[in-house]
Structure formats: C-alpha cells, structure tokens
Design a protein around this motif. Structure first.
Motif, short mmCIF file in Angstrom:
data_model
loop_
_atom_site.label_atom_id
_atom_site.label_comp_id
_atom_site.label_asym_id
_atom_site.label_seq_id
_atom_site.Cartn_x
_atom_site.Cartn_y
_atom_site.Cartn_z
N VAL A 95 0.84 -1.20 0.00
CA VAL A 95 0.00 0.00 0.00
C VAL A 95 0.88 1.25 0.00
O VAL A 95 0.65 2.18 -0.77
CB VAL A 95 -0.97 -0.01 1.21
CG1 VAL A 95 -1.65 1.34 1.38
CG2 VAL A 95 -2.00 -1.12 1.04
N TRP A 96 1.89 1.26 0.83
CA TRP A 96 2.78 2.42 0.93
C TRP A 96 3.46 2.68 -0.42
O TRP A 96 3.47 3.82 -0.91
CB TRP A 96 3.82 2.20 2.03
CG TRP A 96 4.72 3.37 2.23
CD1 TRP A 96 4.46 4.50 2.96
CD2 TRP A 96 6.03 3.54 1.69
NE1 TRP A 96 5.53 5.36 2.90
CE2 TRP A 96 6.52 4.79 2.12
CE3 TRP A 96 6.85 2.76 0.88
CZ2 TRP A 96 7.77 5.27 1.78
CZ3 TRP A 96 8.10 3.25 0.53
CH2 TRP A 96 8.54 4.49 0.98
N GLU A 97 4.00 1.64 -1.01
CA GLU A 97 4.69 1.79 -2.29
C GLU A 97 3.72 2.19 -3.40
O GLU A 97 4.03 3.05 -4.23
CB GLU A 97 5.41 0.48 -2.66
CG GLU A 97 6.37 0.61 -3.80
CD GLU A 97 7.56 1.51 -3.52
OE1 GLU A 97 7.97 2.24 -4.45
OE2 GLU A 97 8.08 1.51 -2.40
N SER A 98 2.55 1.59 -3.43
CA SER A 98 1.55 1.93 -4.45
C SER A 98 1.16 3.39 -4.35
O SER A 98 1.05 4.08 -5.38
CB SER A 98 0.30 1.06 -4.28
OG SER A 98 0.59 -0.29 -4.54
N ASN A 99 0.94 3.88 -3.15
CA ASN A 99 0.49 5.25 -2.96
C ASN A 99 1.56 6.28 -3.31
O ASN A 99 1.24 7.45 -3.50
CB ASN A 99 -0.02 5.46 -1.54
CG ASN A 99 -1.40 4.88 -1.35
OD1 ASN A 99 -2.11 4.62 -2.31
ND2 ASN A 99 -1.78 4.67 -0.11
N ARG A 100 2.79 5.86 -3.43
CA ARG A 100 3.86 6.76 -3.86
C ARG A 100 3.84 6.98 -5.37
O ARG A 100 4.38 7.96 -5.87
CB ARG A 100 5.22 6.21 -3.46
CG ARG A 100 5.44 6.21 -1.96
CD ARG A 100 6.81 5.70 -1.60
NE ARG A 100 7.83 6.55 -2.21
CZ ARG A 100 9.03 6.12 -2.58
NH1 ARG A 100 9.37 4.87 -2.42
NH2 ARG A 100 9.89 6.95 -3.12
#
Length: 121
Positions: A95-100
């Motif tokens: 989720v963190w990487e996707s949202n970047r």
C-alpha cells in the motif's frame, strides 16, 4: 456505477453492490467498462474486492492491478483497510509503495481520492 470527471481525469466509480472482483477475468471486465465510458481511472470500493485480494501471497492483487496497469488504466481501492494493513507487513509495504506512484492507490474515501487526483494528475 457512475462516471465523474475530476481534475480533468475521467473516473469510473463502482458501487459497493455487485459481484466480488477476484480474478483476472474480473479485471478484464473492469477494463471493458472503463473503455466503454472513456475512463482513465477505476475506483473500486473495498467491499467489492475478494478478501483474498488483501492476502498478497495469493497473487490476486498483483494479477488484477497489473492487468489494469498494462491497459494504461489507473486503479484506486477506496475504503478503510487499516485493520488489514496493521495485520500484514507485506500489505503495509504494498500500500505504501503503491500510494507513492501514479497507477495504483489505496485511499480511505472518495474525498481522499479527489485530493490525490488534484495533486497527482
């Protein structure tokens, strides 16, 4: 389903009611719907996703998101997944990487999606 044009981006919003999205074939259906409505982004409520989507070891999340991205569509998962994220380091990192990025987002609600679209056109 409804179509919005937000900050110049045409968004296909799925409703919470409907068959669960759980296979690459379901992603193909989303692609067809998006193209039929000239949408650039598909907003999927958390409730529409098969619970296994959030178990990254199943590969479902990767298959579905990759299929949409391959067809140059953005995907937004809309809804509260905090409990799932807290329970899985792998999901937290995904989720963190996707949202970047600009292709796949996880947002709490439609207001958060609007804000993200305004910042990341």
């Amino acid at each position: 389903m409804r179509i919005d044009e937000s900050t110049g981006i045409r968004v296909l919003h799925l409703t919470t009611e409907g068959a669960p999205i759980s296979t690459p074939d379901d992603a193909t259906d989303l692609i067809g719907d998006a193209w039929a409505h000239h949408a650039e982004l598909v907003a999927v409520p958390v409730e529409r996703l098969d619970p296994e989507f959030f178990d990254l070891s199943t590969g479902i999340a990767g298959e579905i998101t990759q299929k949409l991205v391959n067809y140059r569509l953005r995907l937004a998962i809309v809804g509260d997944i905090a409990t799932r994220v807290d329970a899985s380091t792998a999901l937290h990192d995904y989720v963190w990487e996707s949202n970047r990025g600009t292709q796949v987002w996880f947002v709490a609600d439609e207001a958060a999606l609007e804000e993200k679209l305004a910042r990341r056109r």
